[in-house]
Design an enzyme around this catalytic site. Structure first.
Site, PDB file in Angstrom:
ATOM      1  CG  HIS A  95      30.407 -40.864  74.250  1.00 44.28           C
ATOM      2  ND1 HIS A  95      30.025 -40.263  75.424  1.00 44.28           N
ATOM      3  CD2 HIS A  95      30.463 -39.881  73.313  1.00 44.28           C
ATOM      4  CE1 HIS A  95      29.864 -38.964  75.196  1.00 44.28           C
ATOM      5  NE2 HIS A  95      30.131 -38.705  73.933  1.00 44.28           N
ATOM      6  CB  CYS A 148      33.133 -37.623  74.871  1.00 43.01           C
ATOM      7  SG  CYS A 148      32.736 -35.909  75.143  1.00 43.01           S
TER       8      CYS A 148
END
Lengths: 138, 407
Positions: free
Chosen positions: B124, B365
């Site tokens: 992430h 993300c």
């Protein structure tokens, strides 16, 4: 036709569709049918970055009026973009700057113009107005 | 599956009863945040109606009971992850805050020019950007463990990346975009063989699988409350005592000091050294209600239930023509990420939303993951313990409808 006359016509068109499903099918159809922008203009210079779907906007001035071509990689966004182009393209800078875009709200698609919506549509409208302001100030 | 009484579980979550766009809600965006059970919502109300006061300061009664409740959470977390000491549990704002704390403080003390930090290809952004910022500042180098087309890390490549220059490894336990469960124990053991500490991002792991920090021998563990049925704004950084003690403080302010004069400040002990300022007291206290809730269901029962649901959903979705799963690791948890041929994920998300089905679309993300698969994003359905086979059936029916409209 004036910007408001085009908006009113669209509102009337959409009044035929009661169900959200039909509205979206119409928008998707618009998105699929309209070849909106030449591939050569799908460059970073003309891109408006939404978070998820990309929008390209290409402005042209013809005889003092501002014309737009636009496109998106997502078909629903593309359909909405084509509506926006239909309303704002081919008018004077002043008309575009002063335009009150009430049709999106009235045809029940307001959520797509919310700043939290990640489709780049609101940024596109802002960019259209910015081009008009730039033309006005020329 | 019988160990989870799903009707009872669903009744615990008031929000699941609401409608969206005139349809019963099907909430499949649990990777972003989970809904909250009534016990957590009640705990929030109770905190403000009964004990609201600042912590770690007051002499008065309310401050003492709120401090006690806040510290109960620390011990609950300690037990939940089996930390050796309660002061190894730092209460933060969330996973991102926890990782930034380590990047800043461990970075200050231990990272120098030319040294290396290893992350993985499926991180992430919050486990990429803090390290990039640190590397830029220190002239250090970021190394990335590659993954295969199924979304599994290349462990051979990882072993080759480890060297005398490596100063830290930071990897995710479960990929938010792919659902891959990484072989964390093996990753840790390989790093420890050359005395390199390991941070594990457990933001997508803590709510789905049992985590024992002593058994894993992990050096840092980061996770968020809001993805494990607790309020937003609270998270945890677990760190081994010796490492935390060797690191300078994160932010300066109240609570983190022992003594302040204008000439010099001495810092407080663990955990307060890393907890400057008034914390999110409400969320901190209510995290313990969420942990109680998970413990009551049993994390192993949750895992078994969710695994069965994921298998059910996977079998159904691959029957839809044009659907391509993104992330097909042998070990997966709770995430169904996919694309449909010729359809933009955003369009699918819009139609599903109209049908009352909440999924996430986009890059989650994790842009480098999307780049590797050559796609702009995926549609992601992510599960929690309150999801049902009916949810999956509704989602599959909605997806079929969306695909028919869009293709």
């Amino acid at each position: 036709m004036t910007i408001n006359e085009i908006q009113d016509e669209l509102i009337e068109d959409f009044a035929f569709y009661g169900e959200w499903m039909e509205k979206y099918e119409y928008i998707i159809q618009l998105g699929k049918e309209v070849p909106l922008i030449d591939e050569k203009y799908k460059t970073d210079q003309f891109i408006i970055k939404g978070c998820q779907s990309k929008v390209w906007l290409y402005p042209e001035v013809i005889e003092g009026k501002l014309f737009f071509k636009a496109d998106s990689d997502a078909v629903i966004t593309k359909g909405l973009v084509s509506l926006m182009v239909k309303v704002l393209s081919g008018h004077t800078a002043k008309e575009i700057v002063d335009a009150d875009l009430y049709f999106i709200d009235q045809i029940g698609l307001k959520e797509h113009l919310s700043p939290t919506r990640a489709n780049g549509l609101l940024s596109m409208v802002k960019q259209m107005k910015l081009y008009a302001i730039a033309l006005q100030n020329r | 599956m019988e160990k989870i009484d799903i009707q009872k579980v669903r009744a615990d979550f008031p929000l699941l009863r609401r409608e969206v766009n005139g349809k019963p809600l099907v909430y499949l965006d649990n990777g972003a945040t989970t809904q909250k059970p009534k016990v957590v919502i009640d705990a929030i109300t109770n905190y403000y109606s009964d004990m609201n006061s600042n912590v770690h300061r007051g002499v008065h009664y309310l401050s003492q009971i709120s401090t006690d409740a806040f510290e109960v959470t620390r011990r609950k977390v300690q037990e939940f992850i089996n930390a050796k000491e309660d002061f190894e549990v730092i209460i933060t704002k969330g996973t991102t805050d926890s990782i930034n704390l380590v990047a800043t403080c461990y970075g200050k003390a231990f990272i120098h020019e030319g040294e290396e930090i290893i992350i993985s290809a499926m991180e992430h952004h919050s486990n990429i950007v803090p390290w990039q910022m640190l590397c830029e500042e220190k002239g250090a180098v970021l190394r990335v463990i590659p993954m295969n087309a199924k979304g599994e890390l290349d462990m051979g490549a990882y072993a080759n990346l480890l060297s005398a220059k490596t100063k830290l490894v930071s990897v995710t336990y479960v990929s938010n975009a792919l659902g891959t469960i990484n072989p964390i124990k093996e990753i840790i053991d390989l790093a420890h063989a050359i005395n390199v500490p390991v941070l594990v991002d457990a933001a997508q792991g803590i709510q789905h699988l049992a985590i024992d920090v002593q058994k894993l021998d992990v050096d840092f563990l980061a996770f968020s409350g809001h993805k494990m049925y607790a309020p937003t704004g609270v998270g945890v950084l677990y760190g081994k005592k010796d490492l935390l003690n060797a690191m300078p403080p994160y932010q300066g302010g109240g609570d983190m000091i022992k003594e302040v004069t204008f000439e010099k400040t001495t810092y407080n002990e663990l955990p307060f050294k890393f907890e400057a300022g008034t914390p999110n007291i409400e969320a901190g206290i209510c995290l313990s209600a969420a942990i109680d809730y998970i413990n009551e269901l049993g994390i192993d029962n949750i895992k078994a239930y969710e695994d069965e649901l994921l298998a059910y959903a996977t079998n159904k979705i691959i029957e839809i023509p044009g659907v391509q799963l993104i992330g097909e690791a042998a070990q997966k948890s709770s995430v169904l990420s996919f694309v449909v041929d010729g359809v933009h994920p955003y369009d699918i998300g819009v139609i599903l939303d109209k049908l009352g089905i909440a999924v996430r679309t986009g890059h989650h993300c994790a842009q480098p993951v999307m780049d590797q698969f050559g796609i702009p994003g995926t549609v992601r359905a992510s599960l929690a313990v309150y999801n049902t086979k009916e949810d999956i059936d509704n989602f599959i029916a909605g997806l079929n409808r969306a695909v028919n409209m869009l293709v």
